[in-house]
Design a protein around this motif. Structure first.
Motif, mmCIF file in Angstrom:
data_model
loop_
_atom_site.group_PDB
_atom_site.id
_atom_site.type_symbol
_atom_site.label_atom_id
_atom_site.label_comp_id
_atom_site.label_asym_id
_atom_site.label_seq_id
_atom_site.Cartn_x
_atom_site.Cartn_y
_atom_site.Cartn_z
ATOM 1 N N ARG A 75 0.841 -1.197 0.000
ATOM 2 C CA ARG A 75 0.000 0.000 0.000
ATOM 3 C C ARG A 75 0.877 1.248 0.000
ATOM 4 N N SER A 76 0.375 2.291 -0.645
ATOM 5 C CA SER A 76 1.161 3.516 -0.778
ATOM 6 C C SER A 76 0.583 4.672 0.029
ATOM 7 N N ASP A 77 -0.525 4.449 0.724
ATOM 8 C CA ASP A 77 -1.135 5.521 1.498
ATOM 9 C C ASP A 77 -1.608 5.005 2.852
ATOM 10 N N SER A 79 -4.382 3.866 4.954
ATOM 11 C CA SER A 79 -5.650 3.246 4.567
ATOM 12 C C SER A 79 -6.544 3.078 5.789
ATOM 13 N N ARG A 127 -5.671 13.990 3.992
ATOM 14 C CA ARG A 127 -5.416 14.548 2.659
ATOM 15 C C ARG A 127 -5.222 16.056 2.699
ATOM 16 N N ILE A 131 -1.027 14.540 2.803
ATOM 17 C CA ILE A 131 -0.570 13.158 2.959
ATOM 18 C C ILE A 131 -1.586 12.216 2.324
ATOM 19 N N ALA A 132 -1.100 11.233 1.582
ATOM 20 C CA ALA A 132 -1.981 10.313 0.869
ATOM 21 C C ALA A 132 -2.764 9.434 1.836
ATOM 22 N N ALA A 133 -4.080 9.340 1.594
ATOM 23 C CA ALA A 133 -4.950 8.522 2.443
ATOM 24 C C ALA A 133 -6.161 8.089 1.643
ATOM 25 N N SER A 134 -6.777 6.997 2.052
ATOM 26 C CA SER A 134 -7.994 6.520 1.390
ATOM 27 C C SER A 134 -8.764 5.611 2.328
ATOM 28 N N MET A 178 6.288 5.105 2.632
ATOM 29 C CA MET A 178 6.028 6.445 3.148
ATOM 30 C C MET A 178 7.083 6.736 4.208
ATOM 31 N N THR A 182 6.367 11.401 7.836
ATOM 32 C CA THR A 182 5.076 11.629 7.178
ATOM 33 C C THR A 182 4.012 10.716 7.755
ATOM 34 N N GLY A 186 0.631 11.839 9.600
ATOM 35 C CA GLY A 186 -0.641 11.386 9.056
ATOM 36 C C GLY A 186 -1.485 10.669 10.092
#
Length: 209
Positions: A75-77, A79, A127, A131-134, A178, A182, A186
Motif C-alpha cells: 500500500r502507498s497511502d 488506509s 489529505r 498526505i496520501a490517504a484513502s 512512506m 510523514t 498522518g
C-alpha cells in the motif's frame, strides 16, 4: 486525563521493524486538544496471543477510543479500514508459526463488523495536510483483520468507538513506502479527526486494496 489507545504490531515475516509500531510509538503520550492522551502499545503478530493482549489493554486502560494499526504491504497511502470479516486465512505463518486457513475469528460471530470511526472524515483530514490517504474496503485475512474484528466484537454495544488503519512500509523495503515522519504526522491527524468528529462527512468512494 482520558486515554485513547493506539496500537501497532511487532515485526513479522523476518522484517527488522514494523512501521505501524515505529509510528505509533512516537505518538505515545501526545495530548489531544481536549484532555485526551494517546497511549501507544505494541501487539504481538500472532493469532493465539494478539486478541488476548488487546483485551488486557482495554481492561487495564479503559480507553475512550481504540485505534489499531498495522502494516499493509504494497500500500502507498494511509488506509482507513471500513470492515473486518470473520475469517482467518493466512498466506504466511505468524510469529508463532501458526497459519490458520479458512477459520472463524469468532465461532458463531457475525460475518463482519464495520468500523465505528468517522473513516471518511479521517481520510479528508489527512489529505488536507498533503498526505496520501484513502478508505479501504478490506483489512485482509491475517492478524490485522483478526485484531480489527476482535476489537469491534469486544466493544459492540458500548460508547467506545474503534477501528483499524493500515500503513505503508518504510523506505528501503522495495515496495511502495512512506517516510516515517510523514506517517507519524498522518496518523496524528487521523487520530485527532477521529476523536473530534462525531458524525462522519460525506465523501465520494474509497478503493479496494
Amino acid at each position: 486525563m482520558r486515554t485513547l489507545l493506539l496500537t501497532g504490531f511487532e515485526p513479522f515475516d523476518q522484517a527488522p521493524v514494523n512501521p505501524s509500531w515505529e509510528a505509533t510509538r512516537q505518538l505515545d503520550g501526545v495530548l489531544l486538544d481536549d484532555g485526551v492522551q494517546i497511549v501507544a502499545r505494541r501487539l504481538p503478530c500472532a493469532f493465539a496471543t494478539a486478541g488476548d493482549c488487546l483485551a488486557q489493554l482495554i481492561a487495564e486502560l479503559q480507553p475512550v477510543m481504540v485505534i489499531a494499526t498495522g502494516l499493509g504491504p504494497g500500500r502507498s497511502d494511509i488506509s482507513i479500514e471500513r470492515v473486518a470479516i470473520n475469517v482467518n486465512d493466512a498466506r504466511i505463518p505468524d510469529n508463532l508459526g501458526a497459519q490458520p486457513i479458512d477459520t472463524a475469528v469468532v465461532v458463531g460471530g457475525p460475518a463482519a463488523y464495520f468500523s465505528t470511526l468517522p473513516i471518511k472524515a479521517m481520510v479528508k483530514a489527512v489529505r488536507e495536510v498533503g498526505i496520501a490517504a484513502s478508505v479501504s474496503q478490506t483489512a485482509g485475512t491475517f492478524v490485522c483483520n483478526q485484531v480489527f474484528y476482535l476489537l469491534q466484537h469486544a466493544l459492540v454495544g458500548t460508547e467506545v468507538r474503534s477501528g483499524f488503519v493500515h500503513v505503508p512500509n518504510l523506505p528501503g523495503s522495495g515496495e511502495p513506502t512512506m517516510a516515517l515522519s510523514t506517517l507519524v504526522e498522518g496518523l496524528r491527524v487521523a487520530v485527532l479527526a477521529a476523536w473530534k468528529t462525531s458524525v462522519d462527512v460525506v465523501e465520494v468512494g474509497g478503493r479496494v486494496s
